[in-house]
Design a protein around this motif. Structure first.
Motif, PDB file in Angstrom:
ATOM      1  N   UNK A 127      34.528  37.086  40.993  1.00  0.00           N
ATOM      2  CA  UNK A 127      34.509  37.589  42.236  1.00  0.00           C
ATOM      3  C   UNK A 127      35.540  37.761  42.892  1.00  0.00           C
ATOM      4  N   UNK A 128      35.830  38.847  43.870  1.00  0.00           N
ATOM      5  CA  UNK A 128      36.842  38.971  44.584  1.00  0.00           C
ATOM      6  C   UNK A 128      36.485  39.220  46.108  1.00  0.00           C
ATOM      7  N   UNK A 129      37.084  38.369  46.974  1.00  0.00           N
ATOM      8  CA  UNK A 129      36.768  38.664  48.348  1.00  0.00           C
ATOM      9  C   UNK A 129      37.171  39.935  49.004  1.00  0.00           C
ATOM     10  N   UNK A 130      36.610  40.308  50.214  1.00  0.00           N
ATOM     11  CA  UNK A 130      37.227  41.378  50.753  1.00  0.00           C
ATOM     12  C   UNK A 130      38.834  41.121  51.313  1.00  0.00           C
ATOM     13  N   UNK A 131      39.298  41.752  51.029  1.00  0.00           N
ATOM     14  CA  UNK A 131      40.755  41.841  51.571  1.00  0.00           C
ATOM     15  C   UNK A 131      41.762  41.603  50.227  1.00  0.00           C
ATOM     16  N   UNK A 132      41.327  41.423  49.086  1.00  0.00           N
ATOM     17  CA  UNK A 132      41.958  41.348  47.979  1.00  0.00           C
ATOM     18  C   UNK A 132      42.959  42.771  47.644  1.00  0.00           C
ATOM     19  N   UNK A 133      43.936  42.710  47.639  1.00  0.00           N
ATOM     20  CA  UNK A 133      44.580  43.759  47.117  1.00  0.00           C
ATOM     21  C   UNK A 133      44.517  44.486  45.779  1.00  0.00           C
ATOM     22  N   UNK A 134      44.182  45.569  45.930  1.00  0.00           N
ATOM     23  CA  UNK A 134      43.500  46.465  44.668  1.00  0.00           C
ATOM     24  C   UNK A 134      44.648  46.479  43.382  1.00  0.00           C
ATOM     25  N   UNK A 135      45.596  47.117  43.718  1.00  0.00           N
ATOM     26  CA  UNK A 135      46.749  47.278  42.979  1.00  0.00           C
ATOM     27  C   UNK A 135      47.105  46.035  42.026  1.00  0.00           C
ATOM     28  N   UNK A 136      47.563  44.937  42.642  1.00  0.00           N
ATOM     29  CA  UNK A 136      48.048  43.778  41.854  1.00  0.00           C
ATOM     30  C   UNK A 136      46.858  43.236  40.849  1.00  0.00           C
ATOM     31  N   UNK A 137      45.483  43.281  41.658  1.00  0.00           N
ATOM     32  CA  UNK A 137      44.353  42.994  40.940  1.00  0.00           C
ATOM     33  C   UNK A 137      44.167  43.702  39.639  1.00  0.00           C
ATOM     34  N   UNK A 138      44.125  44.977  39.506  1.00  0.00           N
ATOM     35  CA  UNK A 138      44.068  45.962  38.668  1.00  0.00           C
ATOM     36  C   UNK A 138      45.308  45.737  37.567  1.00  0.00           C
ATOM     37  N   UNK A 139      46.460  45.660  38.066  1.00  0.00           N
ATOM     38  CA  UNK A 139      47.404  45.159  37.094  1.00  0.00           C
ATOM     39  C   UNK A 139      47.254  43.996  36.261  1.00  0.00           C
ATOM     40  N   UNK A 140      46.784  42.976  36.882  1.00  0.00           N
ATOM     41  CA  UNK A 140      46.347  41.767  36.193  1.00  0.00           C
ATOM     42  C   UNK A 140      45.285  41.949  35.275  1.00  0.00           C
TER      43      UNK A 140
END
Length: 165
Positions: free
Chosen positions: A124-137
């Motif tokens: 799960x990813x909390x609200x406020x998680x940066x989208x681009x770094x998450x997708x890159x990971x």
């Protein structure tokens, strides 16, 4: 009305095929392409597909690891060729007739790597998680290293749960 000199005169348009390793590093030009088709469709989940028929000339293609970059050269002085797609090979259909071997192979976009990858556990990813770094990971977790993104401060507006397929 005068004709633009870049378009005047003879053209020699052609397709170029570059064999790449599994990290997209060039190995060599791939010759022996007898025919092919390519569809780039940005509005589809996988971004397109292609098919090539390749005459066997000792190219030593590793169908499961190598990739191919397809480039179009318009054959005009002063206009650089542009890459159309980098794609993955599928298992070829090989035919030998009269001492001539050809391989007909479907090509998949690199998006198929992500599409076929699965997440080992729920996350799960909390609200406020940066989208681009998450997708890159997530993409890097598939083993891919060449990732094109545009920086953005955009973050998840609400919590999100990743699911296993």
């Amino acid at each position: 009305m005068s004709m633009d000199p870049i378009w005047a005169g003879p053209r020699r348009p052609r397709w170029r095929y570059l064999l790449l390793d599994n990290t997209d590093q060039p190995l060599r030009a791939l010759d022996g392409i007898a025919s092919g088709s390519c569809e780039v469709a940005a509005t589809t989940r996988l971004g397109g597909s292609a098919q090539l028929t390749i005459d066997e000339r000792g190219q030593d293609i590793d169908w499961m690891r190598h990739r191919i970059q397809i480039t179009y050269d318009p054959g005009l002085r002063g206009i650089d060729p542009w890459p159309i797609a980098t794609m993955l090979f599928t298992s070829p259909r090989t035919i030998t007739r009269d001492d001539r071997t050809t391989h007909t192979v479907d090509l998949l976009s690199k998006m198929s790597i992500i599409d076929e990858d699965t997440v080992e556990t729920r996350y799960s990813l909390p609200a406020g998680t940066p989208i681009i770094p998450t997708v890159v990971a997530l993409i890097e977790s598939t083993g891919e290293t060449r990732i094109a993104t545009t920086d953005s401060d955009t973050a998840l507006a609400a919590a999100m749960v990743g699911s296993v397929r």
